[in-house]
Design an enzyme around this catalytic site. Structure first.
Site, mmCIF file in Angstrom:
data_model
loop_
_atom_site.group_PDB
_atom_site.id
_atom_site.type_symbol
_atom_site.label_atom_id
_atom_site.label_comp_id
_atom_site.label_asym_id
_atom_site.label_seq_id
_atom_site.Cartn_x
_atom_site.Cartn_y
_atom_site.Cartn_z
ATOM 1 N N HIS A 1 -0.475 5.867 34.550
ATOM 2 C CA HIS A 1 -1.481 4.845 35.095
ATOM 3 C C HIS A 1 -0.639 3.930 36.315
ATOM 4 O O HIS A 1 -0.568 2.666 36.095
ATOM 5 C CB HIS A 1 -1.864 4.041 33.890
ATOM 6 C CG HIS A 1 -2.754 4.435 32.949
ATOM 7 N ND1 HIS A 1 -2.939 3.834 31.746
ATOM 8 C CD2 HIS A 1 -3.994 4.979 33.108
ATOM 9 C CE1 HIS A 1 -4.238 4.264 31.244
ATOM 10 N NE2 HIS A 1 -4.678 5.122 32.081
ATOM 11 N N HIS B 1 -14.954 11.722 28.919
ATOM 12 C CA HIS B 1 -14.240 10.566 29.597
ATOM 13 C C HIS B 1 -13.959 11.240 31.056
ATOM 14 O O HIS B 1 -13.634 12.031 31.350
ATOM 15 C CB HIS B 1 -12.937 10.157 29.046
ATOM 16 C CG HIS B 1 -12.179 8.939 29.737
ATOM 17 N ND1 HIS B 1 -12.593 8.020 30.234
ATOM 18 C CD2 HIS B 1 -10.804 8.866 29.451
ATOM 19 C CE1 HIS B 1 -11.514 7.242 30.655
ATOM 20 N NE2 HIS B 1 -10.505 7.578 30.062
ATOM 21 N N GLU C 1 -11.872 9.568 33.020
ATOM 22 C CA GLU C 1 -10.521 9.226 33.849
ATOM 23 C C GLU C 1 -9.871 10.708 34.094
ATOM 24 O O GLU C 1 -9.957 11.694 33.455
ATOM 25 C CB GLU C 1 -9.678 8.440 33.077
ATOM 26 C CG GLU C 1 -8.454 8.072 33.675
ATOM 27 C CD GLU C 1 -7.671 6.893 32.796
ATOM 28 O OE1 GLU C 1 -8.116 6.428 31.674
ATOM 29 O OE2 GLU C 1 -6.731 6.182 33.801
ATOM 30 N N ASP D 1 -7.042 12.382 34.228
ATOM 31 C CA ASP D 1 -6.160 12.990 33.319
ATOM 32 C C ASP D 1 -7.025 13.913 32.338
ATOM 33 O O ASP D 1 -6.467 14.972 32.113
ATOM 34 C CB ASP D 1 -5.293 12.181 32.446
ATOM 35 C CG ASP D 1 -5.934 11.161 31.695
ATOM 36 O OD1 ASP D 1 -7.058 10.654 32.264
ATOM 37 O OD2 ASP D 1 -5.284 10.832 30.686
ATOM 38 N N HIS E 1 -11.169 3.645 26.749
ATOM 39 C CA HIS E 1 -11.000 2.543 27.164
ATOM 40 C C HIS E 1 -11.692 2.245 28.823
ATOM 41 O O HIS E 1 -11.397 1.435 29.375
ATOM 42 C CB HIS E 1 -9.627 2.317 27.120
ATOM 43 C CG HIS E 1 -8.828 3.287 28.385
ATOM 44 N ND1 HIS E 1 -8.457 2.784 29.575
ATOM 45 C CD2 HIS E 1 -8.814 4.705 28.464
ATOM 46 C CE1 HIS E 1 -7.844 3.724 30.092
ATOM 47 N NE2 HIS E 1 -8.409 4.791 29.402
ATOM 48 N N ASP F 1 -9.298 9.328 24.189
ATOM 49 C CA ASP F 1 -7.991 8.705 24.427
ATOM 50 C C ASP F 1 -7.746 7.975 23.151
ATOM 51 O O ASP F 1 -6.542 7.588 22.731
ATOM 52 C CB ASP F 1 -8.159 7.473 25.590
ATOM 53 C CG ASP F 1 -7.915 8.111 26.856
ATOM 54 O OD1 ASP F 1 -6.935 8.850 27.185
ATOM 55 O OD2 ASP F 1 -8.612 7.646 27.829
ATOM 56 N N TYR G 1 1.006 3.706 22.768
ATOM 57 C CA TYR G 1 -0.136 4.090 23.456
ATOM 58 C C TYR G 1 -1.149 2.842 23.303
ATOM 59 O O TYR G 1 -1.847 2.221 24.162
ATOM 60 C CB TYR G 1 -0.807 5.249 22.956
ATOM 61 C CG TYR G 1 -1.772 5.769 23.720
ATOM 62 C CD1 TYR G 1 -1.680 6.967 24.690
ATOM 63 C CD2 TYR G 1 -3.043 5.338 23.422
ATOM 64 C CE1 TYR G 1 -2.516 7.610 25.312
ATOM 65 C CE2 TYR G 1 -4.230 5.824 24.335
ATOM 66 C CZ TYR G 1 -3.933 6.888 25.167
ATOM 67 O OH TYR G 1 -4.729 7.487 25.727
ATOM 68 N N HIS H 1 -4.720 13.128 24.071
ATOM 69 C CA HIS H 1 -3.203 13.101 24.196
ATOM 70 C C HIS H 1 -2.429 13.509 23.043
ATOM 71 O O HIS H 1 -3.035 12.949 22.017
ATOM 72 C CB HIS H 1 -2.802 11.774 24.812
ATOM 73 C CG HIS H 1 -3.494 11.574 25.886
ATOM 74 N ND1 HIS H 1 -3.144 12.304 27.335
ATOM 75 C CD2 HIS H 1 -4.500 10.614 26.580
ATOM 76 C CE1 HIS H 1 -3.764 11.800 28.379
ATOM 77 N NE2 HIS H 1 -4.486 10.651 27.826
HETATM 78 FE FE1 FEO Z 1 -8.371 6.948 30.017
HETATM 79 FE FE2 FEO Z 1 -6.399 9.665 29.017
HETATM 80 O O1 FEO Z 1 -7.222 8.455 30.014
#
Ligand code: FEO
Length: 395
Positions: A24, A80, A82, A84, A146, A165, A193, A226
């Site tokens: 991030h 999601h 994002e 990653d 998120h 996430d 996290y 993750h």
């Molecule tokens: Fe909000 Fe693991 O990305």
């Protein structure tokens, strides 16, 4: 890592990023690395749930190929945007020409604004179902957990929640499940996290968990995007989230300071003696030397925060200023803050620190103590009393 079967006809095909140490945009240090999990469901319709970051796309593709040729993928669920999780999506779609992508309306918008591709995309919302054959997927929008586009995918036949996430950990391991790893490390990474990514979103998280509990769907296994999969004790992850999201705290004070010539540090050490003498747990950090990710993790369940700084140019020092900028965004409601620091000819640091937290949600009206130059024995005694009184005020 190779593909691993996690349930009959469901494979983990994601990757482990052993060496990532910042996440991030350097706001999160990942001392234990991370993983980008993706899941492949083999049914009449073959479905990939999430991808990985772009650099790991070739590894994801190799993992999928161990199970099926890529062109057989019918559906790709994008929980999601994002990168990653979506970074390898363009690589996947280019190799799976018939694949249809499913996600929220915000996901559709977000993916387009990242990759500028007009993929075959079906917008879904909470309660929508996708029949794969023997299995059926149900979608649950999870806006702001998120990002606005976030979504969970639930498979009722397995009691499997693919939570993206949520319930994740930045935790690189060769093992795939909660019962195979060091439980202390797992909980530490889960808390880290939550504290560093999800803390400001507690109200949203609380509502979402209550909504899912109200749906009366069994949660037998939670597979985040993750870290490891919660199969032994998914309720542990859910209960921790409920505690954190509802602001549950312990009798603990986190003291964070920055010092120029060690006078403020002398004050900090005497203050924590007072706190300890009151039977309240304390943790002390010189923020110029400390890992901010770790400090914020320890703050998550603390009842009180004390911030200290020497005065420089009528203001606080730069490292504590940068740290408080992060603290301000945590919206740590229900916590009480106090301030301390040494000054030379004019003060200002304590006032500026208090001012910084004005709209933070923290009760920033706590006590403060300032000392000119280096504290003498009577001023150190006052620091001790300050610690005692602050600790007592939290009981
Ligand atoms: Fe909000 Fe693991 O990305």
């Amino acid at each position: 890592m190779a593909a691993i079967k996690i349930l009959p006809d469901i494979y983990s095909v994601g990757v482990v990023d052993w060496n990532v140490r910042n996440f991030h945009g350097h706001t999160y240090t990942t001392a234990r690395g991370s993983s980008y999990n993706a899941y492949l469901i083999i049914d009449e319709k073959i479905t990939l749930v999430d991808t990985v970051s772009a650099a790991f796309g070739p590894e994801l593709i190799e993992n999928i190929k161990e199970i099926i040729p890529l062109e057989k993928i019918d559906y790709v669920i994008a929980n999601h945007v994002e990168t990653d999780h979506s970074g390898a999506l363009p690589q996947i779609i280019s190799l799976c020409p018939k694949a249809k992508v499913f996600g929220t309306a915000k996901c559709k918008e977000g993916l387009y604004k990242h990759y500028y591709k007009d993929w075959d995309f079906q917008v879904v919302k909470t309660g929508d179902q996708l029949k794969l054959g023997r299995r059926t997927l149900t979608f649950i929008e999870a806006a702001m957990i998120h990002w606005p586009d976030s979504m969970f995918t639930y498979c009722p036949q397995d009691g499997l929640l693919l939570s993206n996430d949520a319930f994740g950990q930045h935790f690189a391991t060769g093992e795939k499940f909660d019962d195979q790893v060091d439980p202390c490390a797992l909980m530490d990474e889960t808390e880290k996290y939550y504290a560093n990514i999800l803390w400001p979103l507690g109200a949203v998280i609380l509502r979402k968990i209550q909504e899912i509990q109200g749906m009366n769907i069994p949660l037998k296994i939670i597979a985040p995007s993750h870290g490891v999969i919660w199969r032994k004790d998914p309720a542990k992850a859910v209960n921790c989230y409920l505690d954190w999201a509802s602001g549950k705290t312990r009798d603990r004070v986190v003291v964070v300071y920055e010092t120029m010539w060690q006078a403020t540090e002398k004050m900090a050490r005497k203050i924590i003696e007072g706190i300890i003498s009151s039977g309240i747990q304390v943790q002390l950090y010189d923020i110029a030397q400390s890992d901010r990710t770790e400090v914020i993790t320890r703050m998550l369940t603390a009842k009180g925060f004390l911030f200290g700084s020497s005065t420089h140019d009528n203001d606080m020092l730069p490292n504590i200023a940068a740290f408080l900028e992060i603290v301000k965004g945590l919206k740590a409601k229900g916590r009480k803050a106090g301030y301390f620091g040494s000054y030379g000819w004019a003060g200002g640091a304590t006032k500026e620190m208090r001012e910084m937290l004005k709209d933070s949600g923290i009760d920033q009206n706590g006590p403060e103590i300032s000392v000119k130059y280096v504290p003498d024995p009577s001023e150190l005694a006052a620091c001790f009393d300050f610690g005692v009184k602050f600790a007592e005020s939290l009981k």
